[in-house]
Design an enzyme around this catalytic site. Structure first.
Site, PDB file in Angstrom:
ATOM      1  N   HIS A  34       0.895  -1.305  -0.016  1.00  0.00           N
ATOM      2  CA  HIS A  34       0.012  -0.057  -0.159  1.00  0.00           C
ATOM      3  C   HIS A  34       0.858   1.289  -0.003  1.00  0.00           C
ATOM      4  O   HIS A  34       2.110   1.211  -0.087  1.00  0.00           O
ATOM      5  CB  HIS A  34      -0.818   0.112   1.108  1.00  0.00           C
ATOM      6  CG  HIS A  34      -0.242  -0.373   2.552  1.00  0.00           C
ATOM      7  ND1 HIS A  34       0.500   0.594   3.159  1.00  0.00           N
ATOM      8  CD2 HIS A  34      -0.104  -1.443   3.127  1.00  0.00           C
ATOM      9  CE1 HIS A  34       1.025   0.071   4.309  1.00  0.00           C
ATOM     10  NE2 HIS A  34       0.572  -1.103   4.370  1.00  0.00           N
ATOM     11  N   HIS A  37       3.997   1.361   2.357  1.00  0.00           N
ATOM     12  CA  HIS A  37       5.233   0.762   1.785  1.00  0.00           C
ATOM     13  C   HIS A  37       5.806   1.703   0.657  1.00  0.00           C
ATOM     14  O   HIS A  37       7.206   1.969   0.754  1.00  0.00           O
ATOM     15  CB  HIS A  37       5.059  -0.358   1.001  1.00  0.00           C
ATOM     16  CG  HIS A  37       4.370  -1.425   2.116  1.00  0.00           C
ATOM     17  ND1 HIS A  37       2.867  -1.882   1.959  1.00  0.00           N
ATOM     18  CD2 HIS A  37       4.993  -2.351   2.965  1.00  0.00           C
ATOM     19  CE1 HIS A  37       2.984  -2.963   2.869  1.00  0.00           C
ATOM     20  NE2 HIS A  37       4.041  -3.163   3.541  1.00  0.00           N
ATOM     21  N   GLN A 148       6.464   3.245  11.130  1.00  0.00           N
ATOM     22  CA  GLN A 148       6.330   3.399  12.402  1.00  0.00           C
ATOM     23  C   GLN A 148       5.272   2.647  13.119  1.00  0.00           C
ATOM     24  O   GLN A 148       4.861   2.601  14.332  1.00  0.00           O
ATOM     25  CB  GLN A 148       6.083   5.034  12.787  1.00  0.00           C
ATOM     26  CG  GLN A 148       5.634   5.269  14.005  1.00  0.00           C
ATOM     27  CD  GLN A 148       5.111   6.807  14.279  1.00  0.00           C
ATOM     28  OE1 GLN A 148       6.171   7.680  13.750  1.00  0.00           O
ATOM     29  NE2 GLN A 148       4.126   6.899  14.856  1.00  0.00           N
ATOM     30  N   LYS A 149       4.197   2.235  12.106  1.00  0.00           N
ATOM     31  CA  LYS A 149       2.926   1.629  12.733  1.00  0.00           C
ATOM     32  C   LYS A 149       3.396   0.417  13.328  1.00  0.00           C
ATOM     33  O   LYS A 149       2.724   0.164  14.423  1.00  0.00           O
ATOM     34  CB  LYS A 149       2.043   1.249  11.478  1.00  0.00           C
ATOM     35  CG  LYS A 149       0.909   0.602  11.830  1.00  0.00           C
ATOM     36  CD  LYS A 149       0.007   0.163  10.653  1.00  0.00           C
ATOM     37  CE  LYS A 149       0.434  -0.924   9.998  1.00  0.00           C
ATOM     38  NZ  LYS A 149       0.089  -2.542  10.849  1.00  0.00           N
ATOM     39  N   ASP A 150       4.190  -0.493  12.925  1.00  0.00           N
ATOM     40  CA  ASP A 150       4.762  -1.674  13.676  1.00  0.00           C
ATOM     41  C   ASP A 150       5.729  -1.261  14.738  1.00  0.00           C
ATOM     42  O   ASP A 150       6.924  -1.536  14.698  1.00  0.00           O
ATOM     43  CB  ASP A 150       5.149  -2.684  12.948  1.00  0.00           C
ATOM     44  CG  ASP A 150       4.251  -3.121  11.770  1.00  0.00           C
ATOM     45  OD1 ASP A 150       3.123  -3.681  12.317  1.00  0.00           O
ATOM     46  OD2 ASP A 150       4.443  -2.955  10.367  1.00  0.00           O
ATOM     47  N   GLN A 153       7.681  -3.858  16.685  1.00  0.00           N
ATOM     48  CA  GLN A 153       8.748  -4.424  15.791  1.00  0.00           C
ATOM     49  C   GLN A 153       9.902  -3.507  15.429  1.00  0.00           C
ATOM     50  O   GLN A 153      10.898  -3.931  15.363  1.00  0.00           O
ATOM     51  CB  GLN A 153       7.987  -4.973  14.502  1.00  0.00           C
ATOM     52  CG  GLN A 153       9.118  -5.217  13.340  1.00  0.00           C
ATOM     53  CD  GLN A 153       8.029  -5.665  12.251  1.00  0.00           C
ATOM     54  OE1 GLN A 153       7.437  -6.599  12.063  1.00  0.00           O
ATOM     55  NE2 GLN A 153       8.247  -4.898  11.271  1.00  0.00           N
ATOM     56  N   SER A 186      -1.871  -3.994   5.356  1.00  0.00           N
ATOM     57  CA  SER A 186      -2.143  -5.156   4.028  1.00  0.00           C
ATOM     58  C   SER A 186      -3.245  -5.936   4.629  1.00  0.00           C
ATOM     59  O   SER A 186      -4.161  -6.233   3.918  1.00  0.00           O
ATOM     60  CB  SER A 186      -0.954  -6.112   4.005  1.00  0.00           C
ATOM     61  OG  SER A 186       0.067  -5.334   3.617  1.00  0.00           O
TER      62      SER A 186
END
Length: 282
Positions: A34, A37, A148-150, A153, A186
């Site tokens: 998306h 990315h 940054q969403k993860d 991680q 995703s």
């Protein structure tokens, strides 16, 4: 744009770029790409000489087999997007290429293993650590880009790079959102139209909590209010809504305006698990 499926194919190309003193940027993905990315791609292209995107749905980081089976796969569309974005290489390894033998090594990321994603997805970060280490060894990038969403991680990978002395730089790119605020993911492709509307509860809860926190409301009161909002929504089930330090992921019970902090949320919308976060004090 060149497609590569093995480390052996990449080795002479990497050596040529190294001889020409070219900086290589790596963007690890699991596909179903998306605009978030593509933000990573744009950043890599603006700062590196060569941009490589990997697409590999890593089986070892899924603690839920059904989630792995249903993970969106849109390879033809992904390749079209990456071509238009000006990517130089796409690495498309098979499971056999990434895992020629079952991995016996286990990562333990300490305190990060026992909070939020670590608590609710046991084994997930071990899978992330193994596959990202393999990609770093195979591709040998100078810079690697993550979203940054993860957020947790990102903290895991920062620890991986520091503790194993990977000779590369990490770049973290802000979360890209839809016009209505939903964090691009995703997994959003799996939401029904009704679930897609319900998913906005994650972003609206983060915005509301941030506003109330900065206006002096106690974190305990805010958590109670947010949990109540999720309980009143039949399509949503809240897993966690926590105020944390964005590096250590220590959870706070009291807000301190001079400490770095972010709010993290995870919830099931129907059968789809979504996460999001919002910085409070940077």
């Amino acid at each position: 744009m060149k497609l590569i499926r093995t480390g052996a194919e990449w080795n002479p190309l990497w050596l040529n770029h190294l001889r020409n003193n070219q900086q290589i940027g790596l963007i690890p993905t699991m596909g179903a790409l998306h605009d978030g990315h593509l933000d990573l791609v744009a950043k890599s292209r603006s700062t590196c000489d060569v941009t490589l995107v990997s697409i590999f749905v890593n089986p070892t980081q899924f603690n839920n087999p059904e989630d792995f089976q249903k993970y969106p796969k849109t390879l033809d569309l992904d390749l079209e997007k990456l071509t238009q974005a000006g990517v130089d290489y796409v690495f498309l390894p098979s499971v056999e290429e990434m895992y020629p033998t079952p991995t016996q090594l286990k990562f333990d990321f300490g305190d990060l293993e026992h909070v939020l994603e670590g608590k609710f997805r046991p084994g997930h970060f071990n899978g992330v650590g193994v596959v990202v280490s393999k990609l770093f060894h195979l591709i040998r990038p100078h810079v690697s880009f993550f979203g940054q969403k993860d957020l947790q991680q990102v903290a895991i990978i920062k620890r991986l790079v520091a503790d194993l002395s990977f000779d590369l730089k990490l770049e973290v790119i802000p979360t890209r959102r839809e016009v209505d605020g939903l964090a691009m993911s995703s997994r959003n492709l799996r939401l029904s139209p009704q679930e897609r509307l319900t998913a906005l509860l994650l972003f609206s809860s983060l915005e509301k909590a941030k506003t109330e926190l900065l206006n002096g409301k106690s974190w305990f009161e805010i958590q109670v209010e947010i949990r109540s909002g999720f309980e009143n929504e039949p399509f949503a089930e809240l897993e966690y809504f926590e105020l944390i330090h964005p590096d250590s992921f220590e959870t706070y019970t009291v807000f301190n305006s001079i400490q770095k902090s972010s709010i993290c949320v995870a919830a099931f919308i129907g059968a789809v698990r979504l996460i999001d976060n919002m910085p409070i004090i940077s």
